[in-house]
Write a protein that holds these residues in place. Sequence first.
Motif, PDB file in Angstrom:
ATOM      1  N   VAL A 163       0.866  -1.181   0.000  1.00 43.20           N
ATOM      2  CA  VAL A 163       0.000   0.000   0.000  1.00 43.20           C
ATOM      3  C   VAL A 163       0.898   1.226   0.000  1.00 43.20           C
ATOM      4  O   VAL A 163       1.662   1.440   0.937  1.00 43.20           O
ATOM      5  CB  VAL A 163      -0.935   0.012   1.226  1.00 43.20           C
ATOM      6  CG1 VAL A 163      -1.749   1.290   1.242  1.00 43.20           C
ATOM      7  CG2 VAL A 163      -1.833  -1.217   1.204  1.00 43.20           C
ATOM      8  N   ALA A 164       0.813   2.043  -1.063  1.00 43.11           N
ATOM      9  CA  ALA A 164       1.678   3.211  -1.180  1.00 43.11           C
ATOM     10  C   ALA A 164       1.250   4.280  -0.188  1.00 43.11           C
ATOM     11  O   ALA A 164       0.061   4.479   0.068  1.00 43.11           O
ATOM     12  CB  ALA A 164       1.622   3.753  -2.598  1.00 43.11           C
ATOM     13  N   ALA A 165       2.242   4.940   0.394  1.00 38.31           N
ATOM     14  CA  ALA A 165       1.940   6.046   1.299  1.00 38.31           C
ATOM     15  C   ALA A 165       1.459   7.241   0.479  1.00 38.31           C
ATOM     16  O   ALA A 165       1.997   7.522  -0.594  1.00 38.31           O
ATOM     17  CB  ALA A 165       3.184   6.425   2.097  1.00 38.31           C
ATOM     18  N   PRO A 166       0.431   7.951   0.955  1.00 38.33           N
ATOM     19  CA  PRO A 166      -0.079   9.107   0.197  1.00 38.33           C
ATOM     20  C   PRO A 166       0.979  10.189   0.040  1.00 38.33           C
ATOM     21  O   PRO A 166       1.720  10.471   0.976  1.00 38.33           O
ATOM     22  CB  PRO A 166      -1.252   9.590   1.062  1.00 38.33           C
ATOM     23  CG  PRO A 166      -1.608   8.428   1.929  1.00 38.33           C
ATOM     24  CD  PRO A 166      -0.330   7.701   2.178  1.00 38.33           C
ATOM     25  N   SER A 170      -3.369  17.365  -0.472  1.00 39.65           N
ATOM     26  CA  SER A 170      -4.575  16.671  -0.035  1.00 39.65           C
ATOM     27  C   SER A 170      -5.822  17.292  -0.670  1.00 39.65           C
ATOM     28  O   SER A 170      -5.937  18.514  -0.785  1.00 39.65           O
ATOM     29  CB  SER A 170      -4.694  16.739   1.496  1.00 39.65           C
ATOM     30  OG  SER A 170      -3.589  16.105   2.119  1.00 39.65           O
ATOM     31  N   VAL A 171      -6.750  16.423  -1.084  1.00 38.00           N
ATOM     32  CA  VAL A 171      -8.047  16.855  -1.607  1.00 38.00           C
ATOM     33  C   VAL A 171      -9.114  16.001  -0.947  1.00 38.00           C
ATOM     34  O   VAL A 171      -8.821  14.963  -0.357  1.00 38.00           O
ATOM     35  CB  VAL A 171      -8.118  16.722  -3.150  1.00 38.00           C
ATOM     36  CG1 VAL A 171      -7.085  17.609  -3.813  1.00 38.00           C
ATOM     37  CG2 VAL A 171      -7.894  15.280  -3.578  1.00 38.00           C
ATOM     38  N   GLY A 172     -10.356  16.431  -1.065  1.00 39.00           N
ATOM     39  CA  GLY A 172     -11.455  15.680  -0.479  1.00 39.00           C
ATOM     40  C   GLY A 172     -11.750  14.398  -1.233  1.00 39.00           C
ATOM     41  O   GLY A 172     -11.317  14.194  -2.371  1.00 39.00           O
ATOM     42  N   ASN A 173     -12.518  13.507  -0.590  1.00 42.25           N
ATOM     43  CA  ASN A 173     -12.879  12.249  -1.234  1.00 42.25           C
ATOM     44  C   ASN A 173     -13.683  12.475  -2.514  1.00 42.25           C
ATOM     45  O   ASN A 173     -13.665  11.636  -3.416  1.00 42.25           O
ATOM     46  CB  ASN A 173     -13.689  11.375  -0.267  1.00 42.25           C
ATOM     47  CG  ASN A 173     -12.837  10.832   0.869  1.00 42.25           C
ATOM     48  OD1 ASN A 173     -11.672  10.515   0.676  1.00 42.25           O
ATOM     49  ND2 ASN A 173     -13.419  10.736   2.068  1.00 42.25           N
ATOM     50  N   ASP A 174     -14.414  13.597  -2.570  1.00 36.66           N
ATOM     51  CA  ASP A 174     -15.198  13.918  -3.767  1.00 36.66           C
ATOM     52  C   ASP A 174     -14.420  14.800  -4.744  1.00 36.66           C
ATOM     53  O   ASP A 174     -14.978  15.289  -5.727  1.00 36.66           O
ATOM     54  CB  ASP A 174     -16.494  14.615  -3.373  1.00 36.66           C
ATOM     55  CG  ASP A 174     -16.251  15.918  -2.596  1.00 36.66           C
ATOM     56  OD1 ASP A 174     -15.080  16.167  -2.218  1.00 36.66           O
ATOM     57  OD2 ASP A 174     -17.216  16.671  -2.360  1.00 36.66           O
ATOM     58  N   GLY A 175     -13.126  15.022  -4.486  1.00 35.29           N
ATOM     59  CA  GLY A 175     -12.314  15.858  -5.366  1.00 35.29           C
ATOM     60  C   GLY A 175     -12.364  17.323  -5.028  1.00 35.29           C
ATOM     61  O   GLY A 175     -11.812  18.157  -5.767  1.00 35.29           O
ATOM     62  N   ILE A 218      -0.398  15.441 -15.091  1.00 39.46           N
ATOM     63  CA  ILE A 218      -0.465  14.237 -14.265  1.00 39.46           C
ATOM     64  C   ILE A 218       0.303  14.528 -12.987  1.00 39.46           C
ATOM     65  O   ILE A 218       1.458  14.954 -13.048  1.00 39.46           O
ATOM     66  CB  ILE A 218       0.157  13.009 -14.968  1.00 39.46           C
ATOM     67  CG1 ILE A 218      -0.486  12.774 -16.344  1.00 39.46           C
ATOM     68  CG2 ILE A 218       0.037  11.759 -14.101  1.00 39.46           C
ATOM     69  CD1 ILE A 218       0.295  11.812 -17.222  1.00 39.46           C
ATOM     70  N   ARG A 219      -0.313  14.300 -11.812  1.00 39.90           N
ATOM     71  CA  ARG A 219       0.408  14.531 -10.573  1.00 39.90           C
ATOM     72  C   ARG A 219      -0.205  13.690  -9.454  1.00 39.90           C
ATOM     73  O   ARG A 219      -1.404  13.396  -9.468  1.00 39.90           O
ATOM     74  CB  ARG A 219       0.402  15.993 -10.194  1.00 39.90           C
ATOM     75  CG  ARG A 219      -0.951  16.566  -9.805  1.00 39.90           C
ATOM     76  CD  ARG A 219      -0.790  17.937  -9.177  1.00 39.90           C
ATOM     77  NE  ARG A 219       0.026  17.873  -7.972  1.00 39.90           N
ATOM     78  CZ  ARG A 219       0.520  18.952  -7.357  1.00 39.90           C
ATOM     79  NH1 ARG A 219       0.306  20.151  -7.847  1.00 39.90           N
ATOM     80  NH2 ARG A 219       1.236  18.835  -6.268  1.00 39.90           N
ATOM     81  N   PRO A 220       0.610  13.265  -8.467  1.00 44.50           N
ATOM     82  CA  PRO A 220       0.074  12.503  -7.338  1.00 44.50           C
ATOM     83  C   PRO A 220      -0.740  13.394  -6.415  1.00 44.50           C
ATOM     84  O   PRO A 220      -0.466  14.587  -6.278  1.00 44.50           O
ATOM     85  CB  PRO A 220       1.337  11.979  -6.638  1.00 44.50           C
ATOM     86  CG  PRO A 220       2.416  12.934  -7.030  1.00 44.50           C
ATOM     87  CD  PRO A 220       2.075  13.413  -8.406  1.00 44.50           C
ATOM     88  N   VAL A 221      -1.752  12.804  -5.788  1.00 35.88           N
ATOM     89  CA  VAL A 221      -2.595  13.523  -4.836  1.00 35.88           C
ATOM     90  C   VAL A 221      -2.909  12.598  -3.662  1.00 35.88           C
ATOM     91  O   VAL A 221      -2.824  11.378  -3.771  1.00 35.88           O
ATOM     92  CB  VAL A 221      -3.915  14.014  -5.481  1.00 35.88           C
ATOM     93  CG1 VAL A 221      -3.673  15.166  -6.427  1.00 35.88           C
ATOM     94  CG2 VAL A 221      -4.625  12.878  -6.203  1.00 35.88           C
ATOM     95  N   ASN A 222      -3.280  13.210  -2.562  1.00 35.34           N
ATOM     96  CA  ASN A 222      -3.710  12.496  -1.368  1.00 35.34           C
ATOM     97  C   ASN A 222      -5.212  12.682  -1.259  1.00 35.34           C
ATOM     98  O   ASN A 222      -5.699  13.749  -0.898  1.00 35.34           O
ATOM     99  CB  ASN A 222      -2.979  13.066  -0.139  1.00 35.34           C
ATOM    100  CG  ASN A 222      -3.376  12.386   1.156  1.00 35.34           C
ATOM    101  OD1 ASN A 222      -4.349  11.640   1.211  1.00 35.34           O
ATOM    102  ND2 ASN A 222      -2.639  12.657   2.206  1.00 35.34           N
ATOM    103  N   VAL A 223      -5.961  11.635  -1.595  1.00 34.80           N
ATOM    104  CA  VAL A 223      -7.424  11.727  -1.625  1.00 34.80           C
ATOM    105  C   VAL A 223      -7.973  11.127  -0.336  1.00 34.80           C
ATOM    106  O   VAL A 223      -8.116   9.907  -0.216  1.00 34.80           O
ATOM    107  CB  VAL A 223      -8.001  11.000  -2.852  1.00 34.80           C
ATOM    108  CG1 VAL A 223      -9.511  11.209  -2.921  1.00 34.80           C
ATOM    109  CG2 VAL A 223      -7.340  11.499  -4.130  1.00 34.80           C
TER     110      VAL A 223
END
Length: 266
Positions: A163-166, A170-175, A218-223
């Motif tokens: 499981v990759a660490a975030p 950070s963004v909300g679960n709904d984006g 393209i970029r990583p995010v913490n959802v």
Amino acid sequence: MTDESRGIGGTVGPPWSVDVLADLHAGVLDEARAAELWPLVDADPEAREILAALDATQADLASLAHAPAPRMPAEFAARLDAALAAEAAAHFPERAQRDPAQPERTQPSAPQAAPVVDLAAARRKRNKRLGWAAGVLTAAAAAVVAVTVAIPNTSQQTGTPNVAAPTGPSVGNDGSGAQALIGKAVGVRDFGPLQTEDRLDACIAAAGLDPKVRPEGIRPVNVGGKAGVMIILTTGKLAQFRLVAFGADCGPGNPAVLFDKVVGEK
């Protein structure tokens, strides 16, 4: 007289300051302030035109990273050759001053002077050495990556392997809050926990999207505490984008879509 529309500390709104729009577009404002400004900007056609121009400029600059390096102009190549010739003459003055029309005198008892190196041969030798050194550095970097991948991540919690660490903002679960990241993400190609474009393409295909349509960013995010990768797609409408985030475990048959939303002009 101070222009109160300039800077985020003054009056913000139509007519919009380019400074404010550039800060918003670049994502340098805090998330709360950006979330407050985006609806106002989206409702202003003039502001949307400025943002579209900023998007186009950023995309043009990003394309320069893949452009081939230009050849050295002949003028500078000639100057480099002249500098090398001058350096050789400084080290071997007796060779530089000798009259080429006169035969060289044989002096068996005197030590022979070192020959002047052919400039073209010297450049080829230098380039070969540089290429060899670059190859060593590349191999070393690959070895470091291989060792990093081989060593297990001890920071992961017990019972949750692979499981990759975030990472990323950070963004909300709904984006919610993702719209504020568009300015910084356009032109970026950071695959985050997916690591490669092939893995991202598999996620895009699993979600029913066309892998041939290249994302604008393209970029990583913490959802909501989950590691994800967000892509930015155009919709054909001015200042409107489709934001889709995939989980780190996505792949063939498993899109693992964390959120999929359209932002901007409806």
